[in-house]
Structure formats: structure tokens, C-alpha cells
Scaffold this motif. Structure first.
Motif, PDB file in Angstrom:
ATOM      1  N   GLU A   1      39.742  23.826  25.581  1.00  0.00           N
ATOM      2  CA  GLU A   1      40.980  24.228  25.027  1.00  0.00           C
ATOM      3  C   GLU A   1      42.362  23.935  25.596  1.00  0.00           C
ATOM      4  OE1 GLU A   1      40.255  28.389  23.790  1.00  0.00           O
ATOM      5  OE2 GLU A   1      38.346  27.781  23.292  1.00  0.00           O
ATOM      6  N   GLY A   2      41.776  22.942  26.724  1.00  0.00           N
ATOM      7  CA  GLY A   2      43.385  22.716  27.360  1.00  0.00           C
ATOM      8  C   GLY A   2      44.089  23.692  27.865  1.00  0.00           C
ATOM      9  N   VAL A   3      43.182  24.793  28.515  1.00  0.00           N
ATOM     10  CA  VAL A   3      43.957  25.937  28.988  1.00  0.00           C
ATOM     11  C   VAL A   3      44.274  25.610  30.707  1.00  0.00           C
ATOM     12  CG1 VAL A   3      43.932  28.513  29.599  1.00  0.00           C
ATOM     13  CG2 VAL A   3      43.073  27.249  27.140  1.00  0.00           C
ATOM     14  N   GLU A   4      45.283  26.091  31.140  1.00  0.00           N
ATOM     15  CA  GLU A   4      45.506  25.978  32.556  1.00  0.00           C
ATOM     16  C   GLU A   4      45.544  27.368  33.217  1.00  0.00           C
ATOM     17  OE1 GLU A   4      49.341  25.398  35.729  1.00  0.00           O
ATOM     18  OE2 GLU A   4      49.854  25.237  33.563  1.00  0.00           O
ATOM     19  N   LEU A   5      44.433  27.474  34.187  1.00  0.00           N
ATOM     20  CA  LEU A   5      44.127  28.753  34.589  1.00  0.00           C
ATOM     21  C   LEU A   5      44.920  28.909  36.268  1.00  0.00           C
ATOM     22  CD1 LEU A   5      42.394  31.390  34.836  1.00  0.00           C
ATOM     23  CD2 LEU A   5      40.795  29.946  36.484  1.00  0.00           C
ATOM     24  N   ILE A   6      45.682  30.024  36.091  1.00  0.00           N
ATOM     25  CA  ILE A   6      46.460  30.322  37.233  1.00  0.00           C
ATOM     26  C   ILE A   6      45.882  31.617  37.912  1.00  0.00           C
ATOM     27  CG2 ILE A   6      48.685  30.777  38.625  1.00  0.00           C
ATOM     28  CD1 ILE A   6      49.882  29.156  36.279  1.00  0.00           C
ATOM     29  N   CYS A   7      44.858  31.512  39.095  1.00  0.00           N
ATOM     30  CA  CYS A   7      44.447  32.783  39.632  1.00  0.00           C
ATOM     31  C   CYS A   7      44.397  32.655  41.074  1.00  0.00           C
ATOM     32  CB  CYS A   7      42.967  32.528  38.965  1.00  0.00           C
ATOM     33  SG  CYS A   7      42.160  34.141  39.634  1.00  0.00           S
ATOM     34  N   VAL A   8      45.182  33.339  41.497  1.00  0.00           N
ATOM     35  CA  VAL A   8      45.311  33.530  43.040  1.00  0.00           C
ATOM     36  C   VAL A   8      44.195  34.333  43.272  1.00  0.00           C
ATOM     37  CG1 VAL A   8      46.627  34.174  45.294  1.00  0.00           C
ATOM     38  CG2 VAL A   8      47.877  33.259  42.989  1.00  0.00           C
ATOM     39  N   PRO A   9      43.215  33.757  44.280  1.00  0.00           N
ATOM     40  CA  PRO A   9      41.939  34.676  44.645  1.00  0.00           C
ATOM     41  C   PRO A   9      42.518  35.867  45.365  1.00  0.00           C
ATOM     42  CG  PRO A   9      41.797  32.403  45.165  1.00  0.00           C
ATOM     43  CD  PRO A   9      43.134  32.580  44.819  1.00  0.00           C
ATOM     44  N   ALA A  10      41.895  36.852  44.965  1.00  0.00           N
ATOM     45  CA  ALA A  10      42.288  38.258  45.624  1.00  0.00           C
ATOM     46  C   ALA A  10      41.575  38.372  46.994  1.00  0.00           C
ATOM     47  CB  ALA A  10      41.945  39.524  44.776  1.00  0.00           C
ATOM     48  N   ASP A  11      42.174  39.353  47.661  1.00  0.00           N
ATOM     49  CA  ASP A  11      41.832  39.519  49.056  1.00  0.00           C
ATOM     50  C   ASP A  11      40.620  40.342  48.698  1.00  0.00           C
ATOM     51  OD1 ASP A  11      41.091  40.749  51.211  1.00  0.00           O
ATOM     52  OD2 ASP A  11      43.255  41.498  52.105  1.00  0.00           O
ATOM     53  N   PRO A  12      39.288  39.784  49.466  1.00  0.00           N
ATOM     54  CA  PRO A  12      38.055  40.606  49.090  1.00  0.00           C
ATOM     55  C   PRO A  12      38.137  41.818  49.567  1.00  0.00           C
ATOM     56  CG  PRO A  12      37.820  38.594  50.888  1.00  0.00           C
ATOM     57  CD  PRO A  12      39.378  38.629  50.561  1.00  0.00           C
ATOM     58  N   GLY A  13      38.965  42.416  50.367  1.00  0.00           N
ATOM     59  CA  GLY A  13      39.098  43.835  50.798  1.00  0.00           C
ATOM     60  C   GLY A  13      39.627  44.723  49.828  1.00  0.00           C
ATOM     61  N   ILE A  14      40.281  44.164  48.857  1.00  0.00           N
ATOM     62  CA  ILE A  14      40.701  45.115  47.598  1.00  0.00           C
ATOM     63  C   ILE A  14      39.608  45.261  46.684  1.00  0.00           C
ATOM     64  CG2 ILE A  14      42.300  45.191  45.699  1.00  0.00           C
ATOM     65  CD1 ILE A  14      44.008  42.995  47.146  1.00  0.00           C
ATOM     66  N   ALA A  15      39.259  46.564  46.634  1.00  0.00           N
ATOM     67  CA  ALA A  15      38.262  47.101  45.621  1.00  0.00           C
ATOM     68  C   ALA A  15      38.600  48.313  44.843  1.00  0.00           C
ATOM     69  CB  ALA A  15      37.032  47.516  46.603  1.00  0.00           C
ATOM     70  N   VAL A  16      37.923  48.424  43.948  1.00  0.00           N
ATOM     71  CA  VAL A  16      38.195  49.553  42.913  1.00  0.00           C
ATOM     72  C   VAL A  16      36.855  50.249  42.824  1.00  0.00           C
ATOM     73  CG1 VAL A  16      40.075  48.595  42.054  1.00  0.00           C
ATOM     74  CG2 VAL A  16      37.979  48.234  40.906  1.00  0.00           C
ATOM     75  N   VAL A  17      36.985  51.533  42.457  1.00  0.00           N
ATOM     76  CA  VAL A  17      35.727  52.545  42.154  1.00  0.00           C
ATOM     77  C   VAL A  17      35.530  52.268  40.665  1.00  0.00           C
ATOM     78  CG1 VAL A  17      34.621  54.839  42.459  1.00  0.00           C
ATOM     79  CG2 VAL A  17      36.435  53.913  43.849  1.00  0.00           C
ATOM     80  N   PHE A  18      34.458  51.517  40.522  1.00  0.00           N
ATOM     81  CA  PHE A  18      34.025  51.249  39.075  1.00  0.00           C
ATOM     82  C   PHE A  18      32.799  50.818  39.170  1.00  0.00           C
ATOM     83  CE2 PHE A  18      37.036  50.313  35.386  1.00  0.00           C
ATOM     84  CZ  PHE A  18      35.833  50.018  34.570  1.00  0.00           C
TER      85      PHE A  18
END
Ligand code: ADP
Length: 640
Positions: free
Chosen positions: A504-521
Motif C-alpha cells: 500500500e506504499g505506506v511509510e512507517l515511522i516508529c522509534v523503538p521504545a526503551d525496553p524499560g518502558i512498560a505498562v500494566v496490561f
């Protein structure tokens, strides 16, 4: 009485004078009455005083008359008795007898001494004095002729005489009493005694009033006030003056009128104002007089009415005090009456207010009872409604749970194609690696073979993960919430849409998150939410000139925010409020309209929030979740 103690009675009657005018009239009347009372008291007191003064004067004037008559009578008998003396008669018969004359002189002197009279003397028928008690003094009467004196002529003609005059020989005034001396039925001479009334005058001087004795011509020959002696009370007539001059009655004395400056009347009593003898002022006197029975003398007394005036003033003052006192009493009573009326009015008002209050209270109670009943009813209604709501909510929640499940199943269906493709890739790769392994084994290339074989488990593992995701996604029961590294969840979600990006010609911009950042889920659920957001973004960007999917993870204090932004058309304002509604979709048959509604519910369950910014320039969805603690994060890092 009908009037008085009624409040209504206080109101001025129609047509009555206005209040200030009434007050002025009242005060005028009071002042007039007070003035009348004071004047009346003063007049009454003065009248009483004058009457008392007159009564006292009448009494005292009688005393003065009797003292005067007493003084005269004490000497009246002397000429009578001595006219009968034989030596006196003999002397008149033989005036040349020197021895006889001497004897008579001495006898007269002795008698005078005994009787304390002034002077005794005898005159012959021609008026010549033959013998006198003062024969041996420089003022001796012997040899003097008194034929011109009225008392001589009176005695010669009528046997007796009485005359008050200033002595021509001595120059001192006195009362001359005379009696004829008869010899053989013939009047041969006159015996006279001159009596001094100085002592009487002296005695009168101590009295409370001025006393005057005036003769027929109005000459005051006796006076308790020395300065007024020989003053005339009335103007003597010319005949009187001639008579006085002939008799040389007041020889050597200038007769001046009494200095009367005014005559008046006080309560019927004649009043004279006389200039004071020893000062410039004048004094008012009440005049009373009485005529003596014998000679034409009158006794006049002049009483000073000053005490009467003072008493009148006192009476006026007392009356004024009484009026003031009465006024105060009246004012006090008025005040008291007003206070009582006010008190009654206040009591009435209080009673009325009380009745009002009681009525208001009763009304209030009725209203409160009605309101309470309403409230009870409303409460019951509310309770019913709450129960109803709770039931509806329960039903809804059950329905929602069902929907979630249905949504999941629907999504599962949608994903099936993607997953098939996803699985086909590693399967094809595994097949290629397996085919290659056979060739490499045959050729004896063991190292290459090994490298080839090692890749296969990796691919298998990847496939297992994909299928594992699906399993977890379809699970209905809730997994335990645990710290989920956000970077991993994003990565896993991207895995499931990865195959759509390139075609689909979509550009992905994703800065990998710090692995220490976690949520309760619950990890799978977070991935489900993210996959849903990614899919919607890709759907929205279809046919758009710029197609860019941006994913960012931010830490905000105790919260973590995952932002998913696209460059689609954004969400119109009329659509925006409805996108979280179940079954709301703009995608025709392609969409179920469950994705966002389910995702929002999942996020809310985890204590987070799903929000949207509709554009322009594309939509941005944000998942806000509570951050997992540091300890939890480190354990997460270990397993990532
Ligand atoms: P579905 O995707 O099945 O329609 P969703 O609940 O996921 O159901 O989405 C509901 C609606 O929200 C979509 O039909 C679309 O109109 C709108 N929507 C969701 N995401 C976006 C987006 N990124 N850009 C524009 N519109 C969106």
C-alpha cells in the motif's frame, strides 16, 4: 371613658389640625394658663397682703391716736387745777407784788419738775406773762405778751385752748394747753402749759411705719421722720397761711410740701410715692389717716408695702413652681400613657406576628410533609430506576462482552487471510531451506547445511508466535494484567500488519521504545488495541497522496502514552463524536464498527484512556495507560 386607651384613638380625626399645629396650640394654651396662674397668685397674694396691711394699719393708727391723746391728757388737768390756785388769782389781782410773783414762779417751777411738763406760765387779761416756771432761764416767758396766740384768745373767750406751735421765745415746738383764770365771775387771765411731744415722736420712730400728725392746714407738725416735720400734706389756703402768720404758729420755719411724686391706688388703698429724705430714690407708701375727735388734727400713717410685694413675688414663684410641677406631672402622665399605648401596640403586633409565624410554620410543615412524601416517592422511583439501570447495565455488559467476543471473532476472520499469508511466507521459506538442505547434504556441504537448518527453527518459532497470538486473541477469559514492555507490544502488533505496508506504499515511522518502558496490561489485549488502530490508519490512508504511519511512545510521569498518527483525511466533526459507538462505521460492508468501541472498553478496563484528535492532516489516536513500577520493568527487561 370611650376615648384614651385605644391605639385607634391616637390617629388624628379627619379635618383635625395637623400634629405640629396641635403641639404649638397645646404649648400656647399651657403657657397662657401658666402665666394666668402666676399673675393670679401674685394678685391674690398682693390683695391679701394689702388687706392685712390695712387691717394692721387701722389697729396701729388707733394706738398712735391713743398715745397722742394720752400725752395730751396727762397735762390737760394742769392749767385747770392751777387756774384755781389762790396765789395765781392774787397775783393777777396785784401784779406788782414782787414776793407773790416770786412765790408763784417757784411754785410753777416745782410743779413743772414734778409733772415733767415743759413750761407753766400765767398771763393777765392783756396777754402779758406775769409768772412762768422758766422765770430764771434766759428764755423766760415773764414779760412776754402772747395775746396774739390762738390758745390765749380761745381761753379768754371759751375758757380753754389748745394749740401746737413753735415757741416764739424758745424757738422749740410744743403743744400749748390753756385755761381761763376766773375771779369773781370774771376772766382775769389765762394759765397755760407748753408740753413737748418730742418723746412721743421719738417713740414713734421705732414703729414699722411712718407716722405724721397734721393740723387743719395740712402741716405735719409731728413726724416720726424728722425730715418730714413741718412739711405740708396739702397746699394750705391763703386764709390758713394768714392765720398762721398772725399767730406766728410756725414762726421761723419754712413750710414745704411733702415730696410726693405720685399718687395711686392698690386694691382700693391709696398709695403715695414719696421721695426718700436721705437718698435720690422714692418709696411707695400705703396711706391711712384718722381725724382726732377734738381739734381738727389728723393722724396719718404711711406703711411700706415692700413685704407685700415680696410676698406677692414669692406667691408668684410658688405658683410658677406649682405650674411647672403640674406640667411635669401632666407630661409624665402623657408619656406614661403613650408608653402604655406603644406597649399595647407592640404586644398586638407581636401577637399578630406570632399568629402569622404559627400559620407560616404550619404551612411549612404541611409543605415539608408534602415534599417529604414527594421525596420518598422520588427516592423509591430512583431506587427502582437504579435497580433498573443496574440490571440494564448488567445486560449491557453481558451484551458488550458478547460483542467483544463477536468483534474478536470477526477480527479473527479478517485476520485469517493476513495470517494465512503471514504463515505462508515462513512455510515457503522452510520448504526452500528443506529443499536446499537435501541438496547441500548430497553435496556434502555440511557447514552450509548447518546454517540452513539453523534458520528453520527460527522460522518455526515465528510461525508459532503468530498462531499463539491468534489463540490468545480468541480467548474470552481475562488474562492476568502484568507489566508489558510497550516496545514489544508495538513490535508484535506491527508484525500482523507488516504485510500491508509495502503493497500500500505506506511509510512507517516508529522509534523503538526503551525496553524499560512498560505498562500494566494484558499483553494480547494491548496488541489487539494497537492492531486495530494501525488497521484503521492504513484504511484511512488508502488513496491518499502521502501515506505515513507514525508511532511514538512517551513517558509522562506515572503514565505512558502511545500515539498512532496517520496522514489520512482525518475525522470530520459530525463523525468524531460517534466513532466510539458500537457498530458505527463509515466503511460500508467492509467494517463492523466494533474496533474502536471494543478497544476503548479494553483500555478503560486497564485503568487507561483512549482519545482521538480528528485532524486536520490526519487523525491521531492516543492510548494512555498507567506505567508499571521500576521493579516490574526490570523483570520485564529480563524476559524481553
Ligand atoms: P470499522 O473499522 O469496522 O469501521 P472502527 O470502530 O474501528 O470500526 O472504526 C469506526 C469508524 O471510525 C471508521 O468506520 C472510520 O470512519 C473511523 N476511523 C477510525 N480510525 C480512523 C482513522 N485513522 N482515520 C479516519 N477515520 C477513522
Amino acid at each position: 371613658m370611650a376615648f384614651g386607651w385605644h391605639v385607634a384613638g391616637m390617629a388624628p380625626a379627619a379635618g383635625a389640625l395637623p400634629r405640629p399645629v396641635q403641639a404649638v396650640a397645646w404649648w400656647l394654651a399651657v403657657t397662657a394658663m401658666a402665666a394666668a396662674a402666676v399673675a393670679g397668685a401674685a394678685l391674690w397674694s398682693e390683695r391679701r397682703g394689702i388687706e392685712a396691711l390695712r387691717a394692721g394699719g387701722e389697729h396701729r393708727i388707733a394706738l398712735y391716736v391713743s398715745s397722742l391723746e394720752g400725752a395730751i391728757q396727762r397735762h390737760d388737768y394742769l392749767p385747770v387745777v392751777l387756774s384755781m390756785n389762790e396765789d395765781v388769782r392774787r397775783l393777777l389781782r396785784d401784779p406788782g407784788d414782787a414776793a407773790l410773783r416770786d412765790r408763784v414762779n417757784r411754785y410753777f417751777a416745782t410743779v413743772t419738775q414734778e409733772a415733767q411738763s415743759a413750761t407753766l406760765y400765767v398771763m393777765d387779761a392783756s396777754g402779758l406773762t406775769l409768772a412762768a416756771s422758766n422765770w430764771d432761764t434766759p428764755q423766760s416767758f415773764v414779760g412776754s405778751n402772747y395775746a396774739f396766740r390762738p390758745y390765749f384768745r380761745q381761753a379768754m373767750t371759751s375758757g380753754r385752748g389748745r394749740f401746737y406751735a413753735v415757741g416764739v421765745t424758745t424757738g422749740t415746738p410744743g403743744l400749748f394747753l390753756s385755761h381761763a383764770v376766773s375771779d369773781g365771775g370774771r376772766t382775769v387771765g389765762v394759765l397755760a402749759v407748753k408740753v413737748s411731744l418730742d418723746a412721743l415722736e421719738e417713740a414713734w420712730r421705732n414703729g414699722p411705719e411712718r407716722v405724721l400728725v397734721a393740723d387743719g392746714a395740712g402741716v405735719a407738725f409731728l413726724s416720726s421722720e424728722p425730715a418730714w416735720r413741718f412739711r405740708t400734706l396739702d397746699d394750705p389756703s391763703a386764709a390758713e397761711l394768714r392765720r398762721m402768720s398772725l399767730s406766728r404758729q410756725y414762726a421761723g420755719v419754712t413750710l414745704e410740701p411733702l415730696a410726693v411724686t405720685g399718687r395711686g391706688d392698690r386694691h382700693g388703698a391709696p398709695v403715695l410715692a414719696i421721695r426718700d429724705p436721705d437718698g435720690p430714690g422714692t418709696t411707695e407708701y400705703l396711706m391711712q389717716s384718722v381725724a382726732l375727735p377734738g381739734p381738727d388734727w389728723r393722724v396719718v400713717i404711711l406703711s411700706d408695702p415692700a413685704p407685700v410685694t415680696a410676698a406677692a413675688r414669692t406667691a408668684a414663684a410658688v405658683a410658677a413652681f406649682a405650674v411647672v410641677f403640674l406640667l411635669l406631672v401632666v407630661l409624665y402622665l402623657r408619656q406614661r400613657r403613650r408608653r402604655i399605648l406603644e406597649g399595647m401596640a407592640a404586644r398586638d403586633a407581636l401577637e399578630t406576628a406570632n399568629v402569622e409565624l404559627r400559620r407560616a410554620h404550619e404551612e411549612l410543615e404541611v409543605r415539608i410533609a408534602a415534599r417529604t412524601a414527594d421525596l420518598v416517592a422520588a427516592n423509591a422511583r430512583l431506587t427502582r430506576e437504579v435497580a433498573e439501570r443496574e440490571r440494564a447495565e448488567r445486560v449491557l455488559r453481558e451484551a458488550q462482552d458478547e460483542l467483544v467476543q463477536a468483534g474478536k471473532l470477526a477480527m479473527l476472520g479478517q485476520m485469517a487471510a493476513g495470517i494465512t499469508h503471514e504463515l505462508n511466507q515462513p512455510l515457503a521459506a522452510i520448504r526452500t531451506y528443506a529443499d536446499n538442505a537435501v541438496v547441500l547434504f548430497d553435496r556434502g556441504l555440511h557447514d552450509d547445511l548447518r546454517t540452513n537448518l539453523v534458520r528453520i527453527p527460527h522460522l518455526v518459532e515465528r510461525m508459532a508466535r503468530i498462531t499463539g497470538q491468534l489463540k490468545a486473541f480468541a480467548r474470552k477469559t481475562k488474562a492476568r494484567a502484568e507489566p508489558v514492555p510497550v516496545g514489544r507490544a508495538v513490535h508484535n502488533a506491527l508484525l500482523l500488519i507488516e504485510q500491508r505496508l509495502a503493497p500500500e506504499g505506506v511509510e512507517l515511522i516508529c522509534v523503538p521504545a526503551d525496553p524499560g518502558i512498560a505498562v500494566v496490561f494484558e499483553e494480547v489485549r494491548l496488541e489487539q488495541v494497537l492492531i486495530n488502530l494501525f488497521r484503521n490508519a492504513l484504511d484511512a490512508m488508502k488513496g491518499q497522496p502521502v501515506r505515513r504511519l507514525s508511532i511514538a511512545v512517551e513517558v509522562r510521569g506515572e503514565r505512558v502514552r502511545i500515539r498512532v498518527r496517520d496522514t489520512g483525511p482525518g475525522i470530520p466533526d459530525d463523525v468524531l463524536p460517534r466513532i466510539f459507538e458500537p457498530f458505527f462505521t463509515t466503511k460500508d460492508a467492509a467494517g463492523l464498527g466494533l474496533g474502536l468501541s471494543i478497544s476503548a472498553g479494553i483500555v478503560r478496563d486497564a485503568g487507561g484512556q483512549l482519545t482521538v484528535d480528528g485532524g486536520p492532516g490526519g487523525a491521531e489516536f492516543a492510548v494512555d495507560l498507567p506505567r508499571a513500577g521500576a521493579g516490574e520493568a526490570s523483570s520485564v527487561r529480563g524476559t524481553a
